[in-house]
Motif scaffolding. Structure first.
Motif, PDB file in Angstrom:
ATOM      1  N   ARG A 194       0.810  -1.216   0.000  1.00  0.00           N
ATOM      2  CA  ARG A 194       0.000   0.000   0.000  1.00  0.00           C
ATOM      3  C   ARG A 194       0.846   1.270   0.000  1.00  0.00           C
ATOM      4  O   ARG A 194       0.434   2.290  -0.541  1.00  0.00           O
ATOM      5  CB  ARG A 194      -0.929   0.010   1.221  1.00  0.00           C
ATOM      6  CG  ARG A 194      -2.059  -0.994   1.138  1.00  0.00           C
ATOM      7  CD  ARG A 194      -3.009  -0.851   2.303  1.00  0.00           C
ATOM      8  NE  ARG A 194      -4.093  -1.813   2.231  1.00  0.00           N
ATOM      9  CZ  ARG A 194      -5.186  -1.645   1.511  1.00  0.00           C
ATOM     10  NH1 ARG A 194      -5.336  -0.533   0.800  1.00  0.00           N
ATOM     11  NH2 ARG A 194      -6.129  -2.559   1.476  1.00  0.00           N
ATOM     12  N   GLU A 241      -0.701  -1.511  -6.015  1.00  0.00           N
ATOM     13  CA  GLU A 241      -0.942  -0.783  -4.770  1.00  0.00           C
ATOM     14  C   GLU A 241      -1.492  -1.677  -3.674  1.00  0.00           C
ATOM     15  O   GLU A 241      -1.175  -1.499  -2.495  1.00  0.00           O
ATOM     16  CB  GLU A 241      -1.907   0.369  -5.022  1.00  0.00           C
ATOM     17  CG  GLU A 241      -2.119   1.255  -3.804  1.00  0.00           C
ATOM     18  CD  GLU A 241      -2.970   2.463  -4.114  1.00  0.00           C
ATOM     19  OE1 GLU A 241      -3.397   3.138  -3.162  1.00  0.00           O
ATOM     20  OE2 GLU A 241      -3.211   2.722  -5.309  1.00  0.00           O
ATOM     21  N   THR A 242      -2.316  -2.661  -4.045  1.00  0.00           N
ATOM     22  CA  THR A 242      -2.903  -3.558  -3.048  1.00  0.00           C
ATOM     23  C   THR A 242      -2.834  -5.001  -3.533  1.00  0.00           C
ATOM     24  O   THR A 242      -2.685  -5.271  -4.732  1.00  0.00           O
ATOM     25  CB  THR A 242      -4.375  -3.217  -2.768  1.00  0.00           C
ATOM     26  OG1 THR A 242      -5.153  -3.494  -3.953  1.00  0.00           O
ATOM     27  CG2 THR A 242      -4.530  -1.753  -2.378  1.00  0.00           C
TER      28      THR A 242
END
Length: 212
Positions: free
Chosen positions: A5, A30-31
């Motif tokens: 993240r 990002e995730t």
């Protein structure tokens, strides 16, 4: 593929992996969910690296749900710490590697390679307990100069064939020497030997020797 993240952590970890092993290409997400979605349609990576700090029950559930789909891509987790019971749950779900955030870049790369090759990496502390790992560290003094060289190359994540080429030796001979040094160190596999090499700066020492 790397999922984190934090942009700074994500870019820093990706750069560290590339610096340690330039042959590894890193794609960042990002995730973990973004990574799962990207991998759901086609295999665009050989391994998925997820940083989980800490690992909550919700994280375990989400990872477990994805693993139930039996993805072809092995998953490696980077964690600040992990209890043996949690590690057992994770491997039971199908996780192919757990790397502590205190580990060296060489150990991380070795774990990624192991997972991509179908093996599982766990920290030595989880396999044998910290006292056993420390006993192995004391055995370093019993290694021959050639065994120290081989151990350092294991720390770089090299295969038997690559080590043999680096040392201008036969692969069969290197295999025997690796088994011998593992017995001396009291470790169960080559990755645990690589962890010891990293902890005692053997990799850096060998690099400096070659440079000199």
């Amino acid at each position: 593929m790397l999922a984190n993240r934090s942009r700074l952590d994500r870019e820093g970890l990706a750069a560290l992996i590339r610096q340690t092993d330039p042959t590894i290409s890193v794609v960042s997400m990002e995730t973990a969910q973004h990574a799962f979605d990207a991998l759901a349609t086609k295999r665009v990576a050989d391994a998925l690296l997820i940083t989980v700090t800490p690992c909550s029950n919700e994280d375990l559930g989400r990872i477990g749900d994805w693993l139930k789909l039996k993805p072809a891509v092995p998953v490696v987790l980077v964690m600040t710490s992990v209890a043996p019971a949690t590690a057992a749950s994770l491997t039971g779900l199908g996780i192919k590697g757990i790397v502590l955030s205190s580990a060296s870049a060489e150990v991380l790369v070795a774990a990624i390679r192991m997972a991509a090759g179908g093996d599982t990496y766990l920290p030595p502390e989880l396999l044998h307990g910290r006292s056993h790992a420390e006993t192995g560290a004391h055995a370093l003094d019993s290694l021959t100069p050639r065994e120290v060289q081989i151990m350092a190359l294991l720390g770089e994540g090299l295969s038997n064939k690559e080590i043999a080429r680096r040392l201008d030796a036969k692969e069969a001979t290197v295999k025997v020497q690796i088994h011998r040094l593992m017995r001396k160190l009291g470790v169960a596999n080559r990755t645990q030997a690589a962890v010891l090499a990293s902890r005692h700066d053997l990799v850096q020492a060998q690099v400096l020797d070659r440079a000199g």
